[in-house]
Design a protein around this motif. Sequence first.
Motif, PDB file in Angstrom:
ATOM      1  N   THR A 163      -3.987   3.943   0.058  1.00 19.28           N
ATOM      2  CA  THR A 163      -5.106   3.003   0.178  1.00 19.28           C
ATOM      3  C   THR A 163      -4.617   1.573   0.000  1.00 19.28           C
ATOM      4  N   SER A 164      -3.750   1.360  -0.985  1.00 19.02           N
ATOM      5  CA  SER A 164      -3.304   0.002  -1.284  1.00 19.02           C
ATOM      6  C   SER A 164      -2.195  -0.451  -0.347  1.00 19.02           C
ATOM      7  N   SER A 181      -3.923   6.908  -3.744  1.00 23.85           N
ATOM      8  CA  SER A 181      -4.257   5.525  -4.084  1.00 23.85           C
ATOM      9  C   SER A 181      -3.205   4.568  -3.522  1.00 23.85           C
ATOM     10  N   ASP A 198       0.457  11.398  -6.634  1.00 25.03           N
ATOM     11  CA  ASP A 198      -0.297  10.158  -6.813  1.00 25.03           C
ATOM     12  C   ASP A 198      -0.340   9.324  -5.550  1.00 25.03           C
ATOM     13  N   PHE A 221     -10.990  10.256   0.186  1.00 22.44           N
ATOM     14  CA  PHE A 221     -10.684   8.874  -0.172  1.00 22.44           C
ATOM     15  C   PHE A 221     -10.756   7.924   1.020  1.00 22.44           C
TER      16      PHE A 221
END
Lengths: 343, 290, 340
Positions: free
Chosen positions: C212-213, C209, C206, C228
């Motif tokens: 990205t954050s 994401s 996972d 992504f």
Amino acid sequence: MSLLSVRGARRVFQTPEGGRLAALDGVDLQVGAEEFVTLLGPSGCGKTTLLRAISGFEALDEGTIHLQGADLLRLAPYRRPVNTVFQSYALFGHMSVARNVGYALEVRGMGRAARQARVDEALEKVGLSGLGARAIGQLSGGQRQRVALARAIVAEPRLLLLDEPLSALDRNLRQQMQLELKALQARLGIAFVFVTHDQEEALTMSDRVVVMRKGRIEQIGPPREIYRKPRTRFVAEFIGETNLFDLDAQGRTPEGLIFAVPNPPAARFTACLRPSDFHLAEQGIAGVVTKVVYLGADLHLYVQPKVGGPELRVTARDHAAAPVVGAEVHLGHDPEALHLLEA
Amino acid sequence: MRQSTFLAALLAPATLFLGVFFLGPLLIIAVFSLLTPGLYGGVEWSFYHQNYGRIFGWADGIMEIYEPVYLQILLRSLGFAALTVGLCLVICYPVAFWVARLPPRARLFCLFLVTLPFFSSLIVRLYAWLLILKPSGLLNQTLLATGLIQTPLEILYTQSAVVLGLVYVMVPFMFLPLYSAIDNLDRSMVEASMDLGANRVQTFTKVVLPQTLPGIIGGAVIVFIPSVGNFIVPDVLGGAKGLMVGNLVEQQFLSARNWPFGAALAMIVMGVVLATLLYASARARSAAHA
Amino acid sequence: MKVYALALGLMASAASIQAAGAETLALYNWGDYINPEILAGFTAETGIEVTLDTYSSNEEMLAKIQAGATGYDIVFPSVHMNDIMLKLGLLEKTDINLSPGFAAIDPANLRSKEDPDSAYCLPYAWGTVGIFYNEKVTGPITGWADYFAAAEKGAKVTLLDDMREVVAVGLIMTGKSVNSTDPADLQGAVDYLLSQKSKVAAFTYDSMSMLTSGDIGAAHFFVGGNVFFTQTPDVKYVIPVEGATMYQENICVLKTAPNKAAAKAFMEFYLRPEIAALNVAQQFNGTANVPARDLVPDFIKQNPTINVPAETLTRLQIFEDLGAGLKLYDRAWNTIRTAQ
């Protein structure tokens, strides 16, 4: 001085529809130290609310409750020196009979051995000697009733509250228990406040009956007085069967029946006669028998007066020549028996 | 006689169903756990005791090596499951009491809320927790914004996150039996206890707790069993670091290709669960008859 | 009774739909591993309906097929699993290498040891496994040494939740083959990984994401993760200088395939360069189809981590079937994951 003293008790509930309902609307009640008092009335009259206010499970909006001079309302339910026999018995299913009965002593910290003697004593008083080791599930309805009773008296309260404790029993057992309860109360020498909606039960057991209606006390008195001398129309109708007559100053009903009233209290008033106060006579009120109910030694007759008006209820001895339906009869009565209601 | 035949006929489909779909797979697992692992998954049909030996200590040291790590993981899983049961109980008991006292409409609504999670997938819900717990997630942002903390809390990918996730998943399973027991509790019994002089604490320990014990035991069992074998929560929220026995079983089938060893691990979990169940039902029976 | 009747009704209607419907082709693929436009294009051209089920590991797929899952026509095993399935006799010979379009396939991508001529399976896609990092958080990273050094300095880093990929990092860093079955090599890899474990925040898939954050600084992931980060210049992908693993999946037809003709048709469809390029454009990975490499978007063509130059290829290793040696990896993986 009385043992229990309730003064000006008021309790108002919010109804689901948003209205307000006074379950207790200014109740005053004194109970003597060894007295058997019954709170009697239809459901919703406030009798159970009053009982729960004494035991502490219901608060009062106004008024006081004192026991032997001590203010009960200041005490949490578990600190009040009164015990209750619940309608559902509320026995602890996970405990034996003996542990149920000894519960009040157990929570006070009494030792096992001392407890045992008191538990045996209480079980003996209610006629359950030797059943202490049983599980609650193994008992009959009547036995459970007795366990609930033993559990409530084991701590020797000065006042025992009973919330319709006999309602779950069948008729024979109920009548037997009524007598036993009365005897037990006399033997223990403590006060009982007994709640019921069964007027026969109330009359059988009580020293005094408190008839309640819509949060108010309608009448307080010994059973005989309540039966013979009801103060109000409500009491007269609620206790036993009765014939009511609306009379004018001359003792006449609107239909023209005439009764001898030496001192009419007002221009219009109500009087009552119990069915047993009538007797079949040669003359008197003429009527036709419309219905005969056979009760064993007695018959219950419904008689339609010839002048009209409501049917009269009459108790008569059963014998070979007893009237049958359709028979024309005359009804007489003892003038002394006519009782005038206050309201 | 005719009645019992009729009853047997009625029960036959259910029995058959259970037999085929429950006992059948169980039997397969039991047999597989005693067979030789196939090189590429599957099994070879020869007896092999070392699947259990690897776990309990009688491996030959050549083909298989005994490693205490498996028992450690099992113990850790049991510990996590027990902790989950305890936390669920502490959370649900007072709430169930509160709900049981609400008016009927509000009560129904609360029960609906409790079952709401079942309407969406477990995985999705766990990923939602991942979003909440991560350093830039909702929880930390809120705490940072209110000034309660200065640096983000490290919760995600810790054992706390695993326990938190397990508790989250299991709370409804604890709540429903507890609520049912508490809702069935005769209020007059509480009143009777207080009427007889027991204070609140005494009433709770001597009457309320024993009366609701069947619900507590029931809830504990249904929470404990799936918690022991859970492998999704440690995967998603524990970052696969807080390995539980469920992960181990999954790994044997899905990456190590060792079905018999996975079966042996599963049998051991089942044994532990069965023992727990027997113990709990004995307790529940004695509680009901005391 | 009602429920049974309903269930029976549903089954009956499902069967009738299938009977009445057109020809179908059942794919069993990794999740998110094919461009849906390819499936739509195939259906539009042939009228064959395509169904797609997904799995998340080779072993999961193998276990299902071994357990007797039928109804699938095509699977997409990694090369070593392709070999295993051939050894187990699960695959159907397709003679895809005799198809006219097969000339487009780069011989370097014929990696199966059991099927060196591609008589059975067709190379599908390939890629590298490396490090994604947020340069603002970690500074430049060239390989595993930088990755662990960044972690040392406080950046959060994650490794894949994958037995062989993680053990491979240890083997690469100790200079061993990622296919070694020498217990001493594995012990060395475990020791290395244990010494680094406290710096690793999690073993997870996972990570994209979270990267990205900004919740993590670097992550071990497949090259396809680039999908992504087309709009985030700070996040970069590197094939570690110390060496890296690569993967390749092949398109294989199952022996139990109900519709082998449609399966062969699909393989031939995929031989077309424009179709293979369609997949690269959406998946950001490598293709065995040589002409297709020129048809992909420029930014992919010019990205040396996707369109890997020859000198980088030399430091890539691909997983092979380990046979009984897999047990060593299982043990190593448990040790790594349980160590405190």
